[in-house]
Design a protein around this motif. Structure first.
Motif, PDB file in Angstrom:
ATOM      1  N   ARG A  58       0.843  -1.190   0.000  1.00 28.01           N
ATOM      2  CA  ARG A  58       0.000   0.000   0.000  1.00 28.01           C
ATOM      3  C   ARG A  58       0.880   1.242   0.000  1.00 28.01           C
ATOM      4  O   ARG A  58       1.892   1.304   0.696  1.00 28.01           O
ATOM      5  CB  ARG A  58      -0.905   0.023   1.230  1.00 28.01           C
ATOM      6  CG  ARG A  58      -1.989  -1.022   1.191  1.00 28.01           C
ATOM      7  CD  ARG A  58      -3.125  -0.676   2.138  1.00 28.01           C
ATOM      8  NE  ARG A  58      -2.685  -0.551   3.513  1.00 28.01           N
ATOM      9  CZ  ARG A  58      -3.455  -0.112   4.505  1.00 28.01           C
ATOM     10  NH1 ARG A  58      -4.697   0.234   4.258  1.00 28.01           N
ATOM     11  NH2 ARG A  58      -2.989  -0.033   5.728  1.00 28.01           N
ATOM     12  N   ASP A  70      -0.022   4.267   1.096  1.00 26.60           N
ATOM     13  CA  ASP A  70      -0.182   4.962   2.368  1.00 26.60           C
ATOM     14  C   ASP A  70      -1.535   4.600   2.964  1.00 26.60           C
ATOM     15  O   ASP A  70      -2.501   4.368   2.225  1.00 26.60           O
ATOM     16  CB  ASP A  70      -0.089   6.486   2.175  1.00 26.60           C
ATOM     17  CG  ASP A  70       0.244   7.217   3.462  1.00 26.60           C
ATOM     18  OD1 ASP A  70       1.404   7.634   3.615  1.00 26.60           O
ATOM     19  OD2 ASP A  70      -0.653   7.351   4.325  1.00 26.60           O
ATOM     20  N   ALA A  71      -1.589   4.534   4.271  1.00 23.90           N
ATOM     21  CA  ALA A  71      -2.856   4.228   4.937  1.00 23.90           C
ATOM     22  C   ALA A  71      -3.841   5.374   4.770  1.00 23.90           C
ATOM     23  O   ALA A  71      -5.058   5.164   4.738  1.00 23.90           O
ATOM     24  CB  ALA A  71      -2.614   3.954   6.420  1.00 23.90           C
ATOM     25  N   ASP A  72      -3.320   6.581   4.634  1.00 19.65           N
ATOM     26  CA  ASP A  72      -4.168   7.758   4.439  1.00 19.65           C
ATOM     27  C   ASP A  72      -4.468   7.924   2.947  1.00 19.65           C
ATOM     28  O   ASP A  72      -3.558   7.993   2.122  1.00 19.65           O
ATOM     29  CB  ASP A  72      -3.472   9.016   4.981  1.00 19.65           C
ATOM     30  CG  ASP A  72      -4.332  10.255   4.825  1.00 19.65           C
ATOM     31  OD1 ASP A  72      -4.147  10.974   3.826  1.00 19.65           O
ATOM     32  OD2 ASP A  72      -5.209  10.490   5.678  1.00 19.65           O
ATOM     33  N   PHE A  73      -5.755   7.991   2.593  1.00 15.09           N
ATOM     34  CA  PHE A  73      -6.164   8.027   1.192  1.00 15.09           C
ATOM     35  C   PHE A  73      -5.607   9.261   0.470  1.00 15.09           C
ATOM     36  O   PHE A  73      -5.141   9.178  -0.673  1.00 15.09           O
ATOM     37  CB  PHE A  73      -7.688   8.013   1.096  1.00 15.09           C
ATOM     38  CG  PHE A  73      -8.212   7.966  -0.307  1.00 15.09           C
ATOM     39  CD1 PHE A  73      -8.051   6.825  -1.091  1.00 15.09           C
ATOM     40  CD2 PHE A  73      -8.842   9.069  -0.870  1.00 15.09           C
ATOM     41  CE1 PHE A  73      -8.524   6.775  -2.386  1.00 15.09           C
ATOM     42  CE2 PHE A  73      -9.309   9.031  -2.174  1.00 15.09           C
ATOM     43  CZ  PHE A  73      -9.151   7.876  -2.935  1.00 15.09           C
ATOM     44  N   THR A  74      -5.639  10.408   1.118  1.00 15.83           N
ATOM     45  CA  THR A  74      -5.148  11.642   0.497  1.00 15.83           C
ATOM     46  C   THR A  74      -3.661  11.548   0.200  1.00 15.83           C
ATOM     47  O   THR A  74      -3.193  11.927  -0.880  1.00 15.83           O
ATOM     48  CB  THR A  74      -5.419  12.852   1.414  1.00 15.83           C
ATOM     49  OG1 THR A  74      -6.826  12.927   1.693  1.00 15.83           O
ATOM     50  CG2 THR A  74      -4.972  14.148   0.750  1.00 15.83           C
ATOM     51  N   GLU A  75      -2.905  11.008   1.170  1.00 17.82           N
ATOM     52  CA  GLU A  75      -1.468  10.844   0.964  1.00 17.82           C
ATOM     53  C   GLU A  75      -1.183   9.839  -0.137  1.00 17.82           C
ATOM     54  O   GLU A  75      -0.245  10.000  -0.911  1.00 17.82           O
ATOM     55  CB  GLU A  75      -0.802  10.407   2.271  1.00 17.82           C
ATOM     56  CG  GLU A  75      -0.649  11.499   3.307  1.00 17.82           C
ATOM     57  CD  GLU A  75       0.195  12.660   2.796  1.00 17.82           C
ATOM     58  OE1 GLU A  75       1.278  12.410   2.224  1.00 17.82           O
ATOM     59  OE2 GLU A  75      -0.254  13.815   2.936  1.00 17.82           O
ATOM     60  N   ALA A  76      -2.007   8.791  -0.199  1.00 16.45           N
ATOM     61  CA  ALA A  76      -1.831   7.785  -1.241  1.00 16.45           C
ATOM     62  C   ALA A  76      -2.017   8.392  -2.632  1.00 16.45           C
ATOM     63  O   ALA A  76      -1.266   8.085  -3.566  1.00 16.45           O
ATOM     64  CB  ALA A  76      -2.808   6.637  -1.025  1.00 16.45           C
ATOM     65  N   LYS A 125      -1.484  11.519  -3.435  1.00 20.33           N
ATOM     66  CA  LYS A 125      -0.308  12.361  -3.686  1.00 20.33           C
ATOM     67  C   LYS A 125       0.868  11.509  -4.151  1.00 20.33           C
ATOM     68  O   LYS A 125       1.616  11.882  -5.057  1.00 20.33           O
ATOM     69  CB  LYS A 125       0.071  13.123  -2.420  1.00 20.33           C
ATOM     70  CG  LYS A 125      -0.907  14.225  -2.027  1.00 20.33           C
ATOM     71  CD  LYS A 125      -0.443  14.915  -0.756  1.00 20.33           C
ATOM     72  CE  LYS A 125      -1.436  16.001  -0.333  1.00 20.33           C
ATOM     73  NZ  LYS A 125      -1.022  16.649   0.942  1.00 20.33           N
TER      74      LYS A 125
END
Length: 443
Positions: free
Chosen positions: A364, A366-372, A374
């Motif tokens: 994955r 990133d666990a954070d969708f917004t960071e993913a 980016k």
């Protein structure tokens, strides 16, 4: 997938950092870092492709030693059909189970019999007009894991029938306990395998909670000892005593070769494909609805089928020919004659997968969708800088993989030789310009 559950391992002491394995891995699970290969656990399907291509024997299959059978009071051998193709001048097929029993097993139950049962169960599934089309065989665990990683939309097409190995183990333990009046926990079932993926499937079952198999022993491990037993056996007219329920038909033994399963189920609109790269391409075609008339897909990770397993002893072409010859000489019995519906009913749910097959979570961003999101944009930005040659010189299998590795913190842009060359050329030009400016100032 937990690291300790993988059966394909790296021997770092033998790895020289070449890119043979990196280029041949079907799921891009290998990286070269600091001059050594690294297997990405979340992407590995234990197909053994890296074992075949590694000239330095740095990839190994971890299976159970033969001595592990001594953990149980009673031991049952489950020979894969491929085992019958490993021995030269095998005059009597019964010499194999006799040899196994001389090696310390109390009983031998032919996995080809499990293949017969699985074949009949598939035939019944195909009669259901509501079954997914095409149904995909669940027999090869490497192919099932490939679907979990790369083709999750096809998971529902996987037939919900356990592998012949699991069916054979279930039947063998039950019959042995009934015959001898012993407790199930006293009986150990050991599969003789040509393939590391089977060992992983026992440690981490696909579609069911616990495997009925207690250990997986490599054909490489037992070949020498068993071969000696068979040579001693030739000319021995002692009959191997076994009930018919222990013996597989010619069609069941034929599962060792690519196309054997399709032949056994007698489905005209079936397609058998061997070799993980070929399987990959066909799964792509199925996913894109380019094979609308296909009803059943038999995919086998190894070239030639299970006879081409990376931990089988004999050359794949020789073993395949021996299986072909053996099958042609055995009595011809159709699956519907060899396996009754009553037998299927007696096995009931024990023959079926009872746990949903889930997509495998790969790396994955990133666990954070917004960071993913980016990071996805950053990956695309880096990928556009890269040459798109997928040469592997950077230590990642493709330029896309390198971009992902850079964003994940596992690599740097200068790992790409082409970007490094551009950077060096730019620096050289700048050095020349600085030198010329210095010379002008001094004149």
């Amino acid at each position: 997938m937990a690291k300790e559950l993988h059966s394909v391992k790296l021997d770092k002491g033998k790895c020289v950092g070449c890119t043979n394995c990196l280029k041949r891995c079907p799921t891009e699970a290998i990286r070269i870092r600091a001059g050594r290969a690294r297997i990405v656990d979340e992407l590995c399907i234990d197909c053994g492709a890296c074992i075949r291509v590694c000239e330095h024997h740095a990839k190994v299959a971890v299976t159970d030693p033969l001595s592990s059978i001594n953990r149980f009071k009673y031991k049952i051998a489950l020979p894969a059909p491929t085992l019958y193709g490993q021995f030269k001048n095998l005059k009597d097929i019964s010499a194999v189970p006799r040899g196994l029993m001389r090696m310390g097993f109390n009983e031998v139950f032919d996995v080809a019999r499990g293949a017969d049962i699985a074949s009949r169960a598939v035939m019944e599934k195909l009669k259901d007009p509501d079954c997914p089309q095409p149904l995909i065989s669940s027999a090869c665990p490497a192919v099932v894991r490939l679907i979990q990683i790369r083709f999750p939309e096809l998971i529902d097409n996987i037939v919900d029938i356990r592998s012949p190995m699991e069916i054979a183990a279930t039947m063998a333990r039950r019959e042995f306990c009934l015959k001898h009046g012993v407790r199930p926990e006293e009986v150990g079932c050991f599969f003789i395998t040509p393939c590391p993926a089977k060992a992983t499937a026992v440690r981490l079952p696909i579609g069911h909670e616990k495997s009925a198999v207690d250990g997986v022993i490599s054909m490489m491990e037992i070949y020498g000892l068993l071969s000696n037993q068979i040579r001693r056996d030739q000319g021995d007219d002692t009959e191997y005593v076994s009930s018919d329920s222990h013996r597989g038909t010619a069609l069941g033994i034929g599962w060792a070769r690519s196309g054997g399963e399709s032949l056994a189920i007698a489905e005209e609109e079936a397609l058998a494909v061997d070799g993980i790269d070929n399987v990959n391409r066909v799964l792509e075609a199925i996913e894109n609805d380019r094979l609308p008339d296909l009803k059943y897909f038999e995919g086998l990770a190894c070239d030639g089928g299970c006879v081409g397993g990376p931990i089988a002893f004999e050359n794949v072409f020789i073993a395949r020919n021996r299986i072909r010859k053996l099958v042609s000489e055995l009595p011809k019995v159709s699956i519907d004659k060899a396996v009754s519906l009553d037998e299927l009913e007696a096995l009931g749910d024990e023959m079926l997968l009872n746990k949903p097959i889930e997509p495998m979570e790969t790396l994955r961003l990133d666990a954070d969708f917004t960071e993913a999101l980016k990071k996805m944009d950053k990956i695309e930005e880096i990928r556009k800088k890269l040459p798109g040659l997928d040469c592997g010189s950077c230590g990642s299998p493709t330029c896309q993989a390198l971009a992902e590795d850079i964003v994940g913190g596992y690599a740097k842009e200068m790992d790409c030789l082409f970007l490094l060359k551009e950077q060096i050329t730019l620096m050289a030009r700048q050095m020349v310009e600085i030198s010329e400016l210095t010379r002008e100032k001094n004149t």
